[in-house]
Design an enzyme around this catalytic site. Structure first.
Site, PDB file in Angstrom:
ATOM      1  CG  ASP A  40      -1.951  -1.083   1.222  1.00  0.00           C
ATOM      2  OD1 ASP A  40      -2.442  -1.416   0.135  1.00  0.00           O
ATOM      3  OD2 ASP A  40      -2.289  -1.591   2.305  1.00  0.00           O
ATOM      4  CG  ASP A  93      -6.647  -1.442  -1.520  1.00  0.00           C
ATOM      5  OD1 ASP A  93      -6.903  -2.653  -1.683  1.00  0.00           O
ATOM      6  OD2 ASP A  93      -5.718  -1.032  -0.803  1.00  0.00           O
TER       7      ASP A  93
END
Length: 155
Positions: free
Chosen positions: A111, A129
Site C-alpha cells: 500500500d 483498492d
C-alpha cells in the site's frame, strides 16, 4: 472483451505502481504530495482493509479465487446493455487480482496512498483498492437508480 482489458489495465497500473514503491521507497518512508492531505507512504498489510484478518493468507486465497470466478461469470452473463455494471465489475476484477498477486508473491499487500481527511488519517491503500471501491460505488449508484426507476414505474 473490453471489460477484461479494463481489468488488465487496472492490474498493470496497480502492479507497476507497487513495484515503483518497493524499488524507490524505504518501508515506512513518507513523501508529502499535498501537505496535510495526500502522501506517498510505503506500507505493507498482511490483512484486509483497516488491517483486519492479519496473516490469514489462505482465507484470502480462497475468498479471492471465489470472488474472481464469480466476477468473470457475472460479467459474461450480463446482457450487452449493462455496460456500467460490466464496467464496475471489471474494476472490481482488476482490483481483486491486483491484491491477489501481492498476496501470492509477497504474502502481504503493498500500500502507498495515504490521505488525511480533515484530522482523520485514512488507512493507506493502493490502486487495486481504489478500483474495488470505485466499482462497488458504481454498483451502489446503479442499484439506487434502478430502485428509483422501479418506484416511479409503479406509481
Amino acid at each position: 472483451m473490453i471489460y477484461y482489458l479494463i481489468a488488465l489495465f487496472i492490474i498493470i497500473v496497480d502492479q507497476v505502481t507497487k513495484w515503483l514503491v518497493v524499488q524507490y521507497m524505504e518501508l515506512g518512508e513518507n513523501i508529502p504530495i499535498i501537505e496535510n492531505f495526500l502522501y506517498l507512504t510505503s506500507h505493507r498489510n498482511q490483512g484486509a482493509a483497516w488491517g483486519i484478518l492479519q496473516g490469514q493468507m489462505y482465507f484470502f486465497y480462497v475468498i479471492t479465487t471465489v470472488v474472481v470466478i464469480g466476477l468473470i461469470v457475472y460479467i459474461k452473463k450480463l446482457p450487452y446493455d449493462q455496460k456500467w455494471m460490466k464496467f464496475a465489475l471489471s474494476l472490481m476484477l482488476g482490483g481483486a487480482i491486483g491484491n491477489f498477486i501481492d498476496r501470492l508473491l509477497h504474502q502481504e499487500v503493498i500500500d502507498f496512498i495515504n490521505t488525511w481527511i480533515f484530522t482523520y488519517d485514512f488507512p493507506i491503500f493502493n490502486v487495486a483498492d481504489s478500483a474495488l471501491v470505485i466499482g462497488v460505488g458504481i454498483i451502489l449508484v446503479l442499484t439506487l437508480l434502478e430502485g428509483k426507476k422501479e418506484k416511479e414505474l409503479s406509481n
